[in-house]
Enzyme design. Structure first.
Site: not given
Ligand code: FE2
Length: 414
Positions: A57, A59, A152, A210, A213, A309, A315
């Site tokens: 996982h 991005h 997203q 996702h 979350e 991630d 993030w």
């Molecule tokens: Fe993610």
């Protein structure tokens, strides 16, 4: 080529692994340590040889963008999404490719050869997706890359969200994503899950959502995803990422939920460093950890693995590609430092992750499988974690693609 003096997980003694071309040709027990003969022998030095680490996982399309144009000052997930939507306006084909390639190099340097990346497709130009489809081809000699069509900014609550998802799969995405807790209403969240499961069933794609979350204990889309997977008998092809709301569910609800989750056979990914950073942001004290119930899912016999991630994005500002760092942090955060957990800790970044990615017989240290192997710096799982060890050699289809020299310390006073 032979790897000699290798230890294997779950086995005692030393082994010689014979590599014939791109495949593992033989695995032969040794009665004692042997000396290398010629340049074709790689000496594991009585350390572990495993299948490659897996990043389930990440991005890649957002990696290496933290601070552009602004930093996430609150540290919340929702400010992260806002910052990303500003950065997204500046995304170009070459920009995405360059950052993804740099990040893949970081992953390769840490022994990762299988990667699942979420790519934001809530962009009518598909700039990131087009770039990542090229990166998938350009990096085949280094990694196997699965691309998730990731909405997203929502499927139902983003203009033409359904059409964008359908188009992204037609363009070549391998996995269908979703973000039901981010949709505007409960109803939109539920219908987005049904839509994405229909899309995956129709096209034969895998699924990775996702899911929940958020610390909101009322965010309960996991039950919707699991039930859809159970009814369609697709569970082994479906992954619920994050599910951090489960850390806030009460036990009575969770007890009932676990029955469904087990029957659904879905997989779970937890990203412990990202979640401990992003969640619990609206709490005073006591403050929640904001992770899913990793140990409980594992103990219940379900499949769960760890992912990074983010690497330096809106993030999460840190990260260097080292999944062993994530494993170590996750074991701490999830109360999994008991010896039984430590002895098999690498499951969480190898076999469990491979199952999540549905790699099947393309993965594992077994005769006939691809010669994708790591020589690690320690003899077992526990010692690798304790020593904050590394992959020293990464072999892909019989070729050494990465070699790391261990740090050397000289003590000047004894
Ligand atoms: Fe993610």
């Amino acid at each position: 080529m032979n790897i000699i003096n290798a230890r294997l997980r779950g086995k005692t003694g030393l082994y010689r692994i014979q590599i014939d071309g791109q495949r593992i040709g033989a695995i032969v027990a040794q009665s004692a340590v042997i000396q290398a003969t010629g340049v074709t022998d790689l000496d594991a030095g009585e350390n572990l040889v495993t299948a490659p680490f897996v990043e389930p996982h990440i991005h890649l399309d957002a990696a290496l963008t933290a601070g552009e144009p602004k930093w996430n000052m609150s540290g919340t997930l929702f400010e992260g999404i806002e910052r990303w939507s500003e950065r997204k306006a500046l995304v170009t084909h070459e920009d995405t490719k360059t950052r993804a390639r740099k990040t893949i190099d970081m992953l390769v340097d840490h022994g990762i050869q299988h990667v699942r990346t979420h790519v934001d497709v809530t962009d009518p130009s598909f700039a990131a997706l087009k770039a990542m489809l090229e990166v998938r081809e350009d990096t085949r000699h280094l990694i196997d890359l699965q691309i998730v069509a990731f909405p997203q900014e929502g499927i139902e609550s983003f203009k033409n969200g359904r059409a964008l998802m359908t188009e992204a799969v037609a363009m070549g995405a391998d996995v269908v994503g979703g973000i039901p807790h981010f949709e505007n209403t409960r109803e939109q969240g539920e219908s987005s899950v049904k839509f994405l499961m229909d899309l995956a069933e129709r096209t034969g794609c895998l699924v990775d959502v996702h899911c929940d979350e958020t610390d909101d204990p009322q965010s309960r889309f996991l039950e919707v995803l699991a039930e859809e997977a159970r009814v369609r008998e697709m569970g082994e092809r479906v992954t619920a990422s994050h599910t951090v709301a489960m850390g806030s569910y009460d036990n009575a609800y969770c007890y009932k939920l676990f029955r469904l989750l087990k029957r659904s056979k879905i997989n779970f990914v937890s990203c412990p460093t990202e979640s401990i950073h992003l969640q619990g942001r609206y709490d005073g004290y006591p403050k929640r950890r904001g992770l899913t119930r990793v140990a409980e899912i594992d103990r219940a016999g379900m499949n769960i693995c760890f992912g990074q991630d983010s690497i330096v994005d809106p993030w999460y500002p840190l990260g260097n590609g080292n999944i062993v760092r994530i494993l170590e942090a996750g074991l701490h955060i999830c109360h999994m430092l008991g010896y039984e957990d430590l002895k098999r800790a690498l499951d969480l970044i190898t076999d469990n992750s491979a199952r999540t990615l549905h790699l099947g017989e393309r993965y594992g240290v077994e005769v006939g499988r691809p010669a994708n192997l790591l020589i690690l710096s320690a003899p077992d799982d526990y010692e690798l974690i304790r020593s904050q060890g590394h992959a020293l050699v990464s072999i892909r289809e019989g070729n050494v693609i990465m070699q790391r020299s261990p740090a050397r310390v000289e003590r000047l006073l004894g």
